[in-house]
Design a protein around this motif. Structure first.
Motif, PDB file in Angstrom:
ATOM      1  N   ASP A  21       1.710   8.177  -9.118  1.00 29.11           N
ATOM      2  CA  ASP A  21       1.669   9.322 -10.021  1.00 29.11           C
ATOM      3  C   ASP A  21       3.110   9.685 -10.334  1.00 29.11           C
ATOM      4  OD1 ASP A  21       0.773  11.458 -11.555  1.00 29.11           O
ATOM      5  OD2 ASP A  21      -0.381  12.394  -9.952  1.00 29.11           O
ATOM      6  N   PHE A  22       3.292  10.701 -11.180  1.00 30.38           N
ATOM      7  CA  PHE A  22       4.636  11.194 -11.420  1.00 30.38           C
ATOM      8  C   PHE A  22       4.598  12.691 -11.640  1.00 30.38           C
ATOM      9  CE2 PHE A  22       3.015  10.439 -15.618  1.00 30.38           C
ATOM     10  CZ  PHE A  22       3.576  11.431 -16.408  1.00 30.38           C
ATOM     11  N   ILE A  23       5.681  13.340 -11.283  1.00 30.24           N
ATOM     12  CA  ILE A  23       5.820  14.776 -11.503  1.00 30.24           C
ATOM     13  C   ILE A  23       7.091  15.000 -12.303  1.00 30.24           C
ATOM     14  CG2 ILE A  23       4.427  15.847  -9.704  1.00 30.24           C
ATOM     15  CD1 ILE A  23       6.588  15.584  -7.733  1.00 30.24           C
TER      16      ILE A  23
ATOM     17  N   ASP B  61       0.809  -1.220   0.000  1.00 31.52           N
ATOM     18  CA  ASP B  61       0.000   0.000   0.000  1.00 31.52           C
ATOM     19  C   ASP B  61       0.842   1.271   0.000  1.00 31.52           C
ATOM     20  OD1 ASP B  61      -2.370  -1.475   0.085  1.00 31.52           O
ATOM     21  OD2 ASP B  61      -2.311  -1.599   2.279  1.00 31.52           O
ATOM     22  N   ALA B  62       2.151   1.139  -0.126  1.00 29.48           N
ATOM     23  CA  ALA B  62       3.034   2.313  -0.095  1.00 29.48           C
ATOM     24  C   ALA B  62       2.632   3.309  -1.189  1.00 29.48           C
ATOM     25  CB  ALA B  62       4.478   1.883  -0.298  1.00 29.48           C
ATOM     26  N   ASN B  63       2.663   4.596  -0.836  1.00 27.61           N
ATOM     27  CA  ASN B  63       2.350   5.663  -1.781  1.00 27.61           C
ATOM     28  C   ASN B  63       3.653   6.273  -2.279  1.00 27.61           C
ATOM     29  OD1 ASN B  63      -0.560   5.683  -1.546  1.00 27.61           O
ATOM     30  ND2 ASN B  63      -0.241   6.443   0.528  1.00 27.61           N
ATOM     31  N   VAL B  64       3.955   6.043  -3.547  1.00 28.46           N
ATOM     32  CA  VAL B  64       5.186   6.571  -4.127  1.00 28.46           C
ATOM     33  C   VAL B  64       4.841   7.377  -5.369  1.00 28.46           C
ATOM     34  CG1 VAL B  64       7.459   6.005  -5.090  1.00 28.46           C
ATOM     35  CG2 VAL B  64       6.477   4.558  -3.280  1.00 28.46           C
ATOM     36  N   ILE B  65       5.353   8.608  -5.422  1.00 25.42           N
ATOM     37  CA  ILE B  65       5.207   9.452  -6.606  1.00 25.42           C
ATOM     38  C   ILE B  65       6.593   9.598  -7.219  1.00 25.42           C
ATOM     39  CG2 ILE B  65       4.693  11.779  -7.450  1.00 25.42           C
ATOM     40  CD1 ILE B  65       2.525  12.009  -5.348  1.00 25.42           C
ATOM     41  N   MET B  66       6.711   9.254  -8.492  1.00 24.44           N
ATOM     42  CA  MET B  66       7.999   9.325  -9.176  1.00 24.44           C
ATOM     43  C   MET B  66       8.242  10.742  -9.693  1.00 24.44           C
ATOM     44  SD  MET B  66       8.754   6.233  -8.657  1.00 24.44           S
ATOM     45  CE  MET B  66      10.297   5.933  -9.527  1.00 24.44           C
ATOM     46  N   CYS B  67       9.521  11.123  -9.714  1.00 24.34           N
ATOM     47  CA  CYS B  67       9.928  12.420 -10.255  1.00 24.34           C
ATOM     48  C   CYS B  67      10.871  12.141 -11.412  1.00 24.34           C
ATOM     49  CB  CYS B  67      10.689  13.224  -9.208  1.00 24.34           C
ATOM     50  SG  CYS B  67       9.799  13.421  -7.671  1.00 24.34           S
ATOM     51  N   SER B  68      10.606  12.760 -12.548  1.00 22.66           N
ATOM     52  CA  SER B  68      11.488  12.517 -13.686  1.00 22.66           C
ATOM     53  C   SER B  68      11.706  13.780 -14.486  1.00 22.66           C
ATOM     54  CB  SER B  68      10.894  11.444 -14.594  1.00 22.66           C
ATOM     55  OG  SER B  68       9.780  11.961 -15.289  1.00 22.66           O
ATOM     56  N   ALA B  69      12.818  13.814 -15.191  1.00 17.25           N
ATOM     57  CA  ALA B  69      13.089  14.923 -16.094  1.00 17.25           C
ATOM     58  C   ALA B  69      12.252  14.712 -17.352  1.00 17.25           C
ATOM     59  CB  ALA B  69      14.573  14.951 -16.433  1.00 17.25           C
ATOM     60  N   MET B  70      12.160  15.712 -18.160  1.00 15.99           N
ATOM     61  CA  MET B  70      11.433  15.624 -19.423  1.00 15.99           C
ATOM     62  C   MET B  70      11.964  14.459 -20.259  1.00 15.99           C
ATOM     63  SD  MET B  70       9.175  17.959 -19.935  1.00 15.99           S
ATOM     64  CE  MET B  70       8.621  19.565 -19.438  1.00 15.99           C
ATOM     65  N   GLY B  71      11.089  13.849 -21.045  1.00 17.60           N
ATOM     66  CA  GLY B  71      11.542  12.867 -22.010  1.00 17.60           C
ATOM     67  C   GLY B  71      11.854  11.494 -21.461  1.00 17.60           C
ATOM     68  N   GLN B  72      11.371  11.171 -20.281  1.00 19.04           N
ATOM     69  CA  GLN B  72      11.604   9.841 -19.715  1.00 19.04           C
ATOM     70  C   GLN B  72      10.310   9.029 -19.696  1.00 19.04           C
ATOM     71  OE1 GLN B  72      13.441  10.953 -15.893  1.00 19.04           O
ATOM     72  NE2 GLN B  72      15.395  10.213 -16.660  1.00 19.04           N
ATOM     73  N   GLN B  73       9.484   9.203 -20.728  1.00 14.22           N
ATOM     74  CA  GLN B  73       8.167   8.564 -20.736  1.00 14.22           C
ATOM     75  C   GLN B  73       8.223   7.056 -20.523  1.00 14.22           C
ATOM     76  OE1 GLN B  73       8.915  11.096 -22.678  1.00 14.22           O
ATOM     77  NE2 GLN B  73       7.178  12.475 -22.820  1.00 14.22           N
ATOM     78  N   ALA B  74       9.159   6.387 -21.165  1.00 11.45           N
ATOM     79  CA  ALA B  74       9.244   4.925 -21.030  1.00 11.45           C
ATOM     80  C   ALA B  74       9.486   4.541 -19.577  1.00 11.45           C
ATOM     81  CB  ALA B  74      10.356   4.374 -21.915  1.00 11.45           C
ATOM     82  N   MET B  75      10.366   5.291 -18.902  1.00 10.57           N
ATOM     83  CA  MET B  75      10.654   5.012 -17.489  1.00 10.57           C
ATOM     84  C   MET B  75       9.427   5.286 -16.623  1.00 10.57           C
ATOM     85  SD  MET B  75      14.393   6.606 -16.993  1.00 10.57           S
ATOM     86  CE  MET B  75      15.818   5.557 -17.001  1.00 10.57           C
ATOM     87  N   VAL B  76       8.700   6.343 -16.962  1.00  5.96           N
ATOM     88  CA  VAL B  76       7.496   6.681 -16.204  1.00  5.96           C
ATOM     89  C   VAL B  76       6.477   5.543 -16.321  1.00  5.96           C
ATOM     90  CG1 VAL B  76       5.507   8.225 -16.137  1.00  5.96           C
ATOM     91  CG2 VAL B  76       7.815   9.178 -16.276  1.00  5.96           C
ATOM     92  N   ILE B  77       6.321   4.992 -17.519  1.00  3.56           N
ATOM     93  CA  ILE B  77       5.397   3.872 -17.720  1.00  3.56           C
ATOM     94  C   ILE B  77       5.849   2.671 -16.884  1.00  3.56           C
ATOM     95  CG2 ILE B  77       4.551   2.191 -19.426  1.00  3.56           C
ATOM     96  CD1 ILE B  77       4.665   4.645 -21.457  1.00  3.56           C
ATOM     97  N   ASP B  78       7.157   2.380 -16.881  1.00  2.45           N
ATOM     98  CA  ASP B  78       7.697   1.294 -16.042  1.00  2.45           C
ATOM     99  C   ASP B  78       7.354   1.535 -14.578  1.00  2.45           C
ATOM    100  OD1 ASP B  78       8.837   0.168 -18.284  1.00  2.45           O
ATOM    101  OD2 ASP B  78      10.895   0.766 -17.794  1.00  2.45           O
ATOM    102  N   ALA B  79       7.507   2.775 -14.146  1.00  5.68           N
ATOM    103  CA  ALA B  79       7.256   3.128 -12.743  1.00  5.68           C
ATOM    104  C   ALA B  79       5.787   2.927 -12.376  1.00  5.68           C
ATOM    105  CB  ALA B  79       7.671   4.576 -12.480  1.00  5.68           C
ATOM    106  N   ILE B  80       4.881   3.362 -13.254  1.00  6.40           N
ATOM    107  CA  ILE B  80       3.451   3.200 -12.983  1.00  6.40           C
ATOM    108  C   ILE B  80       3.109   1.704 -12.927  1.00  6.40           C
ATOM    109  CG2 ILE B  80       1.113   3.636 -13.871  1.00  6.40           C
ATOM    110  CD1 ILE B  80       2.458   6.245 -12.872  1.00  6.40           C
ATOM    111  N   GLN B  81       3.673   0.925 -13.851  1.00  4.58           N
ATOM    112  CA  GLN B  81       3.422  -0.520 -13.846  1.00  4.58           C
ATOM    113  C   GLN B  81       3.991  -1.177 -12.585  1.00  4.58           C
ATOM    114  OE1 GLN B  81       5.077  -1.478 -17.720  1.00  4.58           O
ATOM    115  NE2 GLN B  81       3.069  -1.386 -18.691  1.00  4.58           N
ATOM    116  N   ALA B  82       5.063  -0.604 -12.050  1.00  2.40           N
ATOM    117  CA  ALA B  82       5.671  -1.151 -10.830  1.00  2.40           C
ATOM    118  C   ALA B  82       4.934  -0.706  -9.564  1.00  2.40           C
ATOM    119  CB  ALA B  82       7.145  -0.737 -10.746  1.00  2.40           C
TER     120      ALA B  82
END
Length: 120
Positions: A100-102, A75-96
Motif C-alpha cells: 500500500d502507500f500513504i 512475504d515482506a510487508n512494505v508500505i510506501m510513503c510519498s509526497a503528493m504528485g509522485q503517482q508514477a513512483m507509487v505505481i513502480d512501488a506497487i509493481q515492485a
C-alpha cells in the motif's frame, strides 16, 4: 503481542511523526533507518512485521530498497510513503511489491487504516 514496525525516512521529523502515530495505536517501533541501504540492513537484523518506506531518499531510494527487501523475504510487508504528485513512483512501488502507500503529510487515520489492512 504488538506488531513490530521499521520506519524508513530520510527526514527525522517524518520518522518521529509516524512513530508517534504507531505507538499511540499499539504498534511497536523496533527500528528506524534514514536511507534505503540502512533499511535493508535493519530489515535483516530486526525482521519487522511491517516497513514504512519513504520513496525519495539519498544513497538508495525506497523502491530499490523495497526490491532488496522483497528479494530477502518475498512475504515482506512494505508500505510506501510519498509526497503528493509522485503517482508514477507509487505505481513502480506497487509493481515492485509494496502492499500500500500513504501520502505525506501523514494523516493518522490513513496511516493506521493502511497498516491495519496489511498486518491487522
Amino acid at each position: 503481542m504488538s506488531k513490530r514496525v521499521l520506519i524508513v525516512d530520510d527526514a527525522a521529523f517524518m520518522r518521529m511523526m509516524i512513530k508517534d502515530i504507531l505507538t499511540k495505536n499499539g504498534y511497536e517501533v523496533v527500528g528506524e533507518a534514514q536511507d534505503g541501504a540502512e533499511a535493508v540492513e535493519k530489515y535483516k537484523e530486526l525482521s519487522p512485521d511491517l516497513v514504512t518506506m519513504d520513496i525519495t531518499m539519498p544513497e538508495k531510494d525506497g523502491i530499490a530498497a523495497l526490491k532488496d527487501i522483497k528479494a530477502l523475504n518475498g512475504d515482506a510487508n512494505v508500505i510506501m510513503c510519498s509526497a503528493m504528485g509522485q503517482q508514477a513512483m507509487v505505481i513502480d512501488a506497487i509493481q515492485a511489491g509494496a502492499r500500500d502507500f500513504i501520502v505525506k503529510p501523514f494523516q493518522a487515520d490513513r496511516v493506521i487504516e493502511a497498516i491495519s489492512k496489511v498486518i491487522g
